[in-house]
Design a protein around this motif. Structure first.
Motif, PDB file in Angstrom:
ATOM      1  N   LEU A 276      20.348  23.079  34.486  1.00  0.00           N
ATOM      2  CA  LEU A 276      20.795  23.597  33.198  1.00  0.00           C
ATOM      3  C   LEU A 276      22.272  23.345  32.932  1.00  0.00           C
ATOM      4  O   LEU A 276      22.672  23.062  31.795  1.00  0.00           O
ATOM      5  CB  LEU A 276      20.510  25.101  33.119  1.00  0.00           C
ATOM      6  CG  LEU A 276      19.035  25.520  33.107  1.00  0.00           C
ATOM      7  CD1 LEU A 276      18.912  27.037  33.116  1.00  0.00           C
ATOM      8  CD2 LEU A 276      18.313  24.951  31.890  1.00  0.00           C
ATOM      9  N   LYS A 280      21.497  18.870  32.177  1.00  0.00           N
ATOM     10  CA  LYS A 280      21.180  18.987  30.754  1.00  0.00           C
ATOM     11  C   LYS A 280      22.291  18.454  29.845  1.00  0.00           C
ATOM     12  O   LYS A 280      21.998  17.691  28.904  1.00  0.00           O
ATOM     13  CB  LYS A 280      20.849  20.445  30.409  1.00  0.00           C
ATOM     14  CG  LYS A 280      20.386  20.620  28.963  1.00  0.00           C
ATOM     15  CD  LYS A 280      19.994  22.054  28.667  1.00  0.00           C
ATOM     16  CE  LYS A 280      19.520  22.179  27.221  1.00  0.00           C
ATOM     17  NZ  LYS A 280      19.129  23.569  26.903  1.00  0.00           N
ATOM     18  N   GLN A 284      21.908  15.342  27.261  1.00  0.00           N
ATOM     19  CA  GLN A 284      22.177  15.542  25.838  1.00  0.00           C
ATOM     20  C   GLN A 284      22.983  14.374  25.270  1.00  0.00           C
ATOM     21  O   GLN A 284      22.722  13.905  24.151  1.00  0.00           O
ATOM     22  CB  GLN A 284      22.943  16.862  25.636  1.00  0.00           C
ATOM     23  CG  GLN A 284      23.003  17.337  24.192  1.00  0.00           C
ATOM     24  CD  GLN A 284      21.666  17.855  23.695  1.00  0.00           C
ATOM     25  OE1 GLN A 284      20.797  18.214  24.470  1.00  0.00           O
ATOM     26  NE2 GLN A 284      21.489  17.869  22.378  1.00  0.00           N
ATOM     27  N   ILE A 332      14.552  20.650  29.723  1.00  0.00           N
ATOM     28  CA  ILE A 332      15.981  20.368  29.572  1.00  0.00           C
ATOM     29  C   ILE A 332      16.269  19.016  28.922  1.00  0.00           C
ATOM     30  O   ILE A 332      17.436  18.666  28.739  1.00  0.00           O
ATOM     31  CB  ILE A 332      16.720  20.444  30.928  1.00  0.00           C
ATOM     32  CG1 ILE A 332      16.325  19.263  31.822  1.00  0.00           C
ATOM     33  CG2 ILE A 332      16.486  21.763  31.607  1.00  0.00           C
ATOM     34  CD1 ILE A 332      17.252  19.096  32.991  1.00  0.00           C
TER      35      ILE A 332
END
Length: 770
Positions: A276, A280, A284, A332
């Motif tokens: 996380l 992630k 992104q 995620i």
């Protein structure tokens, strides 16, 4: 032939001749080598004929691991498709049919009635490869499930839905542990400890299948309703929570006690934190760069698969199962719809259609219904199902009511949360592989998963019907008090939308009512991923929304998924107080030449009626008889309102309209002609009354008299004229449904040159006349 092409073919011929000659010389010189006799596997040293050698070779090839695996896959996919299709036809999720297909191919049916076939096809020694493929399919499926979860939506629904979701986990979880307490000594005491057994029974009763629930909500057209949004959010919360609990349960079961499992849980939490907080944000950035199919190349897809595999391996190594890693990897991934759609598109079809049925059948091979061979065992199975249904229903329905939902939505939530489906089967297989669930309990829980999933759709429909009839009647009265006339346009072919809306605008908008138009487009297949809904809806309604803006009328749009389009349309009509259903019919084959063999067709009466006319100038093939006898007949018979079937034959505008009168009950068509002229006085109406039916009743005469008085220069009547070729000059023909049926039945020449046609079936509303 051009000189260049001549040289090309000469070179090709020279190359082939050279190859043949050189090959002959090579093998001629090879005759001096020592003769080597190739041993033939499975063939005795005695001389056999050529066919026997071939036959033995075929048997040998089938018995090889690859041949056996391919044969197993063929049987699995074939049976899964057939059984899945049957369940679609009865309005059930495909997953139920696929799970049942596994049981049919397992020892419960195939192994019981045809033991030799079962032993040959699914020999225990040949199942390792099938198991590995099924696990790969599960990993891909869980990855897709993770991507389908909208974490942003969950953040926005942290109130009521969070409480309902957790109540629908806690209550059935306790019910499961209570059941485990009573059956542990009889079934599981010899193979596992009570803690692991109770925790697994609890998780098996508390699970909700998010993907199956989402597709039921989608098929029912509830996605944008308050109930649909709460149900999907609750199921998503349920999935995340249940898989987190499952990871802890696996850790405890693997180590034997809670204290020893803390190491596994700590490492699992550390892994989640890394995913996380570090992975992630990195993903992104990748998602923002590669958010469309044009630049998302194979290197990035390869990286995504590598990431999925590493995540699955990490959780498998920690001891909380590879599926948890696949699920979290999907969660995620960048929350960019375009990016996720591309990845899902790459994976979903192979995972769901090809690999997942292998898992269902592998589960079926483990499910021995024959072990439940006494009334005592079947009574325990009934208790399992009752505990599971009661726990989920109370947890969902009662909690929803306490938090302020009405009874209709509360009871519906209680039913929807009972959907267990595939997720339940996944949990049960994990427990079975770990040696926690005995065979008898495993079979009981598989049956529980099937029953609770099967009951969802009919019980949800029942609740909707019980609570909806009174509200529909009240809404209908309010609708009429407001002077509204509601029309539903069922948009099959989006390209037909402009013409349908144009016809609705001029033929249905009357002086004494306000026309309210709703357009409905249904995409076939409830197994279509819900994330594609907005894209499909945008493309489907683009043309009709442009036409609505041009006509300066507001329309409402709705997009649904359904395995039975006709039922979906009729369900919307009968539940939404629709006054008029307008559907399209006809097939335009632009650019395709169709040649009709008159001598062949004339020999087959039904085919002659079917292929009544072909407009060669527009290259449009037109089936007058079959149009009504197939899908549109269902609309006419099942809809609780008037129905219009529009046949589009190069419709452009309304200038010349023909009303075909052939029955004394056709007087209602005059009212539609009146509306056309009221909305556009420049239209010219020709009433074709060959048999002078207008004079048959006083009501008919009065209707025509009023029309001709109000629009004296725009209406004319034609009688005693059998020149049907002139029909093609009109822009639109109005005809009643009974007359249309009669004309197609006798293969009337009146249908040879018809223009665009609106076939109308007049029907009184359930609550008042039209």
């Amino acid at each position: 032939m051009p000189q260049k092409h001549l040289y090309t073919w000469l070179f090709y011929v020279l190359m082939i001749v050279s190859f043949v000659l050189l090959t002959y010389v090579l093998f001629k010189n090879a005759e001096r080598f020592e003769v080597y006799e190739r041993p033939i596997v499975g063939v005795e040293s005695t001389v056999q004929d050529d066919y026997a050698i071939f036959e033995n070779s075929v048997v040998h090839n089938v018995a090889e691991p690859v041949g056996m695996l391919l044969m197993q896959i063929i049987a699995i996919l074939l049976v899964s498709r057939i059984v899945g299709w049957f369940f679609i036809r009865i309005g059930q999720p495909t997953v139920i049919g696929e799970i049942l297909a596994g049981i049919l191919l397992g020892p419960s049916l195939l192994g019981y009635f045809y033991p030799e076939t079962y032993q040959f096809l699914f020999n225990p020694g040949s199942l390792d490869n099938l198991y590995i493929l099924s696990q790969v399919g599960l990993v891909l499926f869980m990855f897709v499930i993770g991507m389908e979860l909208n974490i942003g939506m969950l953040r926005n629904k942290m109130g009521t839905t969070y409480v309902i979701s957790h109540a629908s986990i806690i209550i059935p979880y306790f019910m499961g542990m209570l059941f485990a307490y009573f059956v542990y000594e009889e079934f599981a005491s010899s193979q596992t400890d009570f803690l692991s057994f109770a925790l697994f029974i609890g998780i098996s009763m508390s699970i909700t299948a998010f993907p199956v629930l989402a597709r039921i909500v989608q098929e029912k057209g509830l996605s944008k309703t308050h109930l649909g949004q709460i149900a999907i959010a609750c199921a998503a919360f349920d999935d995340v929570t249940a898989w987190s609990i499952l990871a802890a349960v696996i850790a405890i079961a693997n180590t034997g006690n809670f204290m020893s499992s803390l190491y596994t849980i700590v490492y699992a939490l550390l892994y989640i934190g890394v995913m996380l907080l570090i992975v992630k944000p990195f993903l992104q950035k990748i998602g923002k760069i590669y958010r469309n199919a044009e630049i998302l190349n194979k290197n990035i897809i390869g990286f995504i698969f590598l990431f999925l595999t590493l995540s699955s391996f990490a959780t498998h190594m920690i001891g909380i199962h590879a599926l948890f890693g696949a699920f979290l990897a999907g969660v995620i991934l960048p929350e960019i719809p375009e990016f996720r759609k591309i990845i899902i598109d790459k994976i979903e079809d192979v995972a769901l259609t090809f690999l997942l049925p292998l898992f269902f059948v592998y589960t079926g091979l483990r499910t021995e219904i024959g072990l439940l061979n006494t009334p005592h065992l079947w009574s325990i199975t009934a208790v399992v199902i009752a505990f599971a249904v009661f726990g989920k229903f109370v947890g969902g329905a009662v909690t929803a009511k306490i938090t302020g939902e009405n009874w209709r939505d509360s009871l519906s939530l209680g039913i929807l949360m009972n959907t267990r489906g595939l997720m339940e089967i996944v949990v049960l297989n994990i427990g079975f592989e770990m040696g926690i669930l005995p065979k008898e309990i495993f079979a009981m829980l598989v049956l529980m998963a099937l029953v609770t999933t099967f009951m969802t759709t009919p019980f949800l429909t029942l609740i909707q019907k019980i609570f909806s009839r009174k509200s529909i009647q009240e809404e209908y009265r309010l609708q009429k008090a407001r002077g509204e006339f509601r029309a539903l346009i069922a948009l099959g072919n989006p390209e037909n939308g402009k013409a349908l809306l144009n016809v609705a605008r001029y033929s249905l908008d009357g002086a004494k009512n306000i026309l309210k138009v709703k357009t409905l487009h249904i995409t076939p297949g409830t197994d279509t991923n819900p994330i594609y809904g907005e894209d499909f809806a945008r493309e489907s309604f683009k043309g009709i929304l442009h036409e609505a803006e041009k006509l300066k009328i507001q329309i409402e749009t709705e997009h649904k998924f359904s395995d039975n389009i006709e039922q979906g349309v009729v369900r919307s009509v009968n539940s939404e107080n629709i006054d008029f259903l307008l559907v399209g019919a006809g097939v335009s084959l632009s650019g395709i030449t169709y040649v009709r063999n008159q001598s062949f067709v004339s020999k087959i009466p039904y085919l002659n009626r079917l292929l009544t006319t072909v407009n060669k100038s527009s290259r449009e093939i037109f089936y007058p008889g079959s149009l009504i006898k197939d899908k549109t007949k269902y609309f006419v018979e099942q809809s609780n309102c008037s129905v219009g079937i529009f046949i589009n034959r190069n419709y452009h505008s309304l200038k010349e309209v023909m009303v075909l009168v052939q029955d004394e009950k056709d007087d209602f068509l005059i009212r539609y002609a009146h509306r056309l002229l009221k909305n556009d006085p420049t239209i010219h109406i020709t009433i074709y009354d060959e048999d002078k039916r207008i004079q048959s009743t006083s009501e008919f005469r009065n209707s025509y008299h009023n029309l001709s008085q109000h629009f004296s220069g725009s209406v004319k009547i034609v009688q005693n004229n059998r020149n049907y070729s002139q029909f093609s000059r009109y822009d639109l023909m109005l005809v009643s449904y009974p007359v249309w049926n009669q004309l197609t039945l006798i293969n009337s020449p009146k249908l040879e040159n018809i223009p665009s046609t609106l076939i109308i079936n007049k029907k009184e509303s359930r609550f008042s006349k039209e």
